[in-house]
Motif scaffolding. Sequence first.
Motif, mmCIF file in Angstrom:
data_model
loop_
_atom_site.group_PDB
_atom_site.id
_atom_site.type_symbol
_atom_site.label_atom_id
_atom_site.label_comp_id
_atom_site.label_asym_id
_atom_site.label_seq_id
_atom_site.Cartn_x
_atom_site.Cartn_y
_atom_site.Cartn_z
ATOM 1 N N ILE A 62 1.003 -1.397 0.249
ATOM 2 C CA ILE A 62 -0.375 -0.071 0.159
ATOM 3 C C ILE A 62 1.358 1.392 0.171
ATOM 4 O O ILE A 62 0.183 2.364 -0.807
ATOM 5 C CB ILE A 62 -0.910 -0.046 0.976
ATOM 6 C CG1 ILE A 62 -2.119 -1.506 0.874
ATOM 7 C CG2 ILE A 62 -2.013 1.203 1.067
ATOM 8 C CD1 ILE A 62 -3.277 -1.759 2.252
ATOM 9 N N THR A 63 2.187 1.168 0.709
ATOM 10 C CA THR A 63 3.345 2.606 0.703
ATOM 11 C C THR A 63 3.461 2.947 -0.603
ATOM 12 O O THR A 63 4.044 3.576 -0.800
ATOM 13 C CB THR A 63 3.870 2.268 1.642
ATOM 14 O OG1 THR A 63 4.801 0.938 1.832
ATOM 15 C CG2 THR A 63 3.450 2.570 3.209
ATOM 16 N N PHE A 67 3.462 6.127 -2.896
ATOM 17 C CA PHE A 67 4.419 6.895 -2.723
ATOM 18 C C PHE A 67 4.978 7.168 -4.674
ATOM 19 O O PHE A 67 5.196 8.019 -5.145
ATOM 20 C CB PHE A 67 5.870 6.332 -2.547
ATOM 21 C CG PHE A 67 6.056 6.415 -0.937
ATOM 22 C CD1 PHE A 67 6.057 7.948 -0.916
ATOM 23 C CD2 PHE A 67 6.279 5.372 0.008
ATOM 24 C CE1 PHE A 67 6.211 8.308 0.406
ATOM 25 C CE2 PHE A 67 6.006 5.990 1.243
ATOM 26 C CZ PHE A 67 6.289 7.287 1.933
ATOM 27 N N ILE A 68 4.413 5.924 -5.026
ATOM 28 C CA ILE A 68 4.272 5.500 -6.838
ATOM 29 C C ILE A 68 2.934 7.003 -7.289
ATOM 30 O O ILE A 68 3.097 7.659 -8.164
ATOM 31 C CB ILE A 68 3.949 4.693 -7.535
ATOM 32 C CG1 ILE A 68 5.354 4.053 -7.182
ATOM 33 C CG2 ILE A 68 3.664 5.031 -9.098
ATOM 34 C CD1 ILE A 68 5.216 1.982 -7.080
ATOM 35 N N ALA A 69 2.143 6.912 -6.235
ATOM 36 C CA ALA A 69 1.444 7.615 -7.097
ATOM 37 C C ALA A 69 1.623 9.201 -7.081
ATOM 38 O O ALA A 69 1.546 10.310 -7.451
ATOM 39 C CB ALA A 69 -0.341 7.701 -6.306
ATOM 40 N N LEU A 70 2.380 10.060 -5.501
ATOM 41 C CA LEU A 70 3.039 10.873 -5.484
ATOM 42 C C LEU A 70 4.115 11.467 -6.558
ATOM 43 O O LEU A 70 3.828 12.540 -6.898
ATOM 44 C CB LEU A 70 4.242 10.926 -3.868
ATOM 45 C CG LEU A 70 4.561 11.672 -3.032
ATOM 46 C CD1 LEU A 70 3.055 12.371 -2.993
ATOM 47 C CD2 LEU A 70 4.928 11.939 -2.191
ATOM 48 N N LEU A 118 -1.686 -6.452 -6.912
ATOM 49 C CA LEU A 118 -3.423 -5.266 -6.449
ATOM 50 C C LEU A 118 -3.503 -3.851 -5.935
ATOM 51 O O LEU A 118 -3.822 -3.252 -6.487
ATOM 52 C CB LEU A 118 -4.468 -6.733 -6.764
ATOM 53 C CG LEU A 118 -5.617 -5.988 -6.959
ATOM 54 C CD1 LEU A 118 -5.976 -5.778 -8.256
ATOM 55 C CD2 LEU A 118 -7.280 -6.665 -6.559
ATOM 56 N N PRO A 119 -3.406 -4.547 -4.065
ATOM 57 C CA PRO A 119 -3.057 -3.352 -3.250
ATOM 58 C C PRO A 119 -2.334 -2.431 -3.923
ATOM 59 O O PRO A 119 -2.221 -1.180 -3.603
ATOM 60 C CB PRO A 119 -2.626 -4.331 -1.880
ATOM 61 C CG PRO A 119 -3.014 -5.341 -2.289
ATOM 62 C CD PRO A 119 -2.825 -5.686 -3.741
ATOM 63 N N VAL A 120 -1.186 -2.433 -4.496
ATOM 64 C CA VAL A 120 -0.553 -1.282 -5.055
ATOM 65 C C VAL A 120 -0.810 -0.956 -5.771
ATOM 66 O O VAL A 120 -1.150 0.698 -6.231
ATOM 67 C CB VAL A 120 1.167 -1.887 -5.944
ATOM 68 C CG1 VAL A 120 2.205 -1.293 -5.966
ATOM 69 C CG2 VAL A 120 1.954 -3.299 -4.348
ATOM 70 N N PHE A 121 -1.557 -0.927 -7.151
ATOM 71 C CA PHE A 121 -1.783 -0.736 -8.357
ATOM 72 C C PHE A 121 -3.280 0.255 -7.692
ATOM 73 O O PHE A 121 -3.196 1.539 -8.232
ATOM 74 C CB PHE A 121 -1.835 -1.523 -9.263
ATOM 75 C CG PHE A 121 -3.194 -1.147 -10.341
ATOM 76 C CD1 PHE A 121 -2.462 0.020 -11.235
ATOM 77 C CD2 PHE A 121 -3.766 -1.079 -11.117
ATOM 78 C CE1 PHE A 121 -2.489 0.664 -12.187
ATOM 79 C CE2 PHE A 121 -4.898 -0.556 -12.533
ATOM 80 C CZ PHE A 121 -4.198 1.046 -13.122
ATOM 81 N N LEU A 183 -6.902 7.519 1.612
ATOM 82 C CA LEU A 183 -7.353 6.702 0.614
ATOM 83 C C LEU A 183 -6.769 5.935 0.269
ATOM 84 O O LEU A 183 -7.327 4.830 -0.443
ATOM 85 C CB LEU A 183 -8.327 7.537 -0.532
ATOM 86 C CG LEU A 183 -9.286 7.635 -1.206
ATOM 87 C CD1 LEU A 183 -10.021 6.676 -0.778
ATOM 88 C CD2 LEU A 183 -8.783 8.462 -2.697
ATOM 89 N N SER A 184 -5.636 5.698 0.427
ATOM 90 C CA SER A 184 -4.791 4.495 0.667
ATOM 91 C C SER A 184 -4.638 3.190 0.707
ATOM 92 O O SER A 184 -5.066 2.664 -0.029
ATOM 93 C CB SER A 184 -3.404 4.833 -0.216
ATOM 94 O OG SER A 184 -3.103 6.262 -0.774
ATOM 95 N N TRP A 185 -4.759 3.815 2.365
ATOM 96 C CA TRP A 185 -5.368 2.499 2.944
ATOM 97 C C TRP A 185 -6.896 1.568 2.577
ATOM 98 O O TRP A 185 -6.600 0.716 2.253
ATOM 99 C CB TRP A 185 -4.618 3.501 3.993
ATOM 100 C CG TRP A 185 -3.163 3.006 4.896
ATOM 101 C CD1 TRP A 185 -2.957 3.993 4.589
ATOM 102 C CD2 TRP A 185 -3.052 1.570 4.813
ATOM 103 N NE1 TRP A 185 -1.475 3.636 4.653
ATOM 104 C CE2 TRP A 185 -1.707 2.188 5.513
ATOM 105 C CE3 TRP A 185 -3.067 0.843 5.455
ATOM 106 C CZ2 TRP A 185 -0.460 1.301 6.033
ATOM 107 C CZ3 TRP A 185 -2.005 -0.743 5.634
ATOM 108 C CH2 TRP A 185 -0.945 -0.400 6.015
ATOM 109 N N LYS A 186 -7.582 3.007 3.117
ATOM 110 C CA LYS A 186 -8.917 2.323 2.467
ATOM 111 C C LYS A 186 -9.086 1.653 0.860
ATOM 112 O O LYS A 186 -9.514 0.163 1.166
ATOM 113 C CB LYS A 186 -9.216 3.558 2.594
ATOM 114 C CG LYS A 186 -9.987 3.826 3.809
ATOM 115 C CD LYS A 186 -11.075 5.038 3.972
ATOM 116 C CE LYS A 186 -11.434 5.914 5.111
ATOM 117 N NZ LYS A 186 -12.371 6.981 4.711
ATOM 118 N N ALA A 187 -8.447 2.185 -0.139
ATOM 119 C CA ALA A 187 -8.040 1.355 -1.523
ATOM 120 C C ALA A 187 -7.221 -0.016 -1.039
ATOM 121 O O ALA A 187 -7.544 -0.773 -1.772
ATOM 122 C CB ALA A 187 -8.432 2.649 -2.467
#
Length: 249
Positions: A62-63, A67-70, A118-121, A183-187
Amino acid sequence: MNRTRFEKILAVATAVLLWQLAAVIIGEEVLLVSPFRVLLRLSELIFEAEFWGTILFSFKRITLGFFIALAAGTALAILSYRFRIAEVFLWPYISIIKATPVASFVILCLIWLSSSSLPVFIAFLMAVPIIYTNMLQGFKSCDSKMLEMAEIFRFSFGKRLLYIYFPQVKSHFISACSVSLGLSWKAGIAAEIIGIPDGSMGEMLYQAKLYLATADLFSWTVTIILVSVLFEKAVMFIINRIFDRLEDL
């Protein structure tokens, strides 16, 4: 202890008390377990090696997605700020991602990705529009007169970044990180519950629901909340320290 902290502690204590009263009134642990029972179950779980391995499994993925999204959201915002055509072409993708439910993305992505990735994406996908939108708005809100002055005095790109862009973008960047972290954690956890990757916190939640282990369900939920909040606090602390250092230059 300041007043604000005391009020927060009082609010949490009240919430726990109401939870305990509700559990006593219902009287069925399958429906609602008491906070004491959850605490007892957590005290058992923390001594199991599998517990920490499960947290690490989900935490890493998840993290990583966040960080990729950031990085991607910031880079795309800079690109869109510099070239309007980029903003135009990115608009439909950002709009679709923001409007589509998480569950739809998870089910679609299961066709293309393994359950462990899947959680990463999904964490990435849910965070990137928030970061991109906030950062782009931050760049657009930069004082045009300051930019004109920088142009006249031929400021280098580094000086413009340090003295003009960073102060203007700071509040937007902090806001984007604060919202997208949660939101990242929830998703990410939602993706794990649907994809059920082995050794994930999402799998533990699914198994607890399947076997009506309400104490385990609440215990893992509390664990997810604590890990999410602690990670958010740590990231926000680091970001604020970085901006403080930059302002001192």
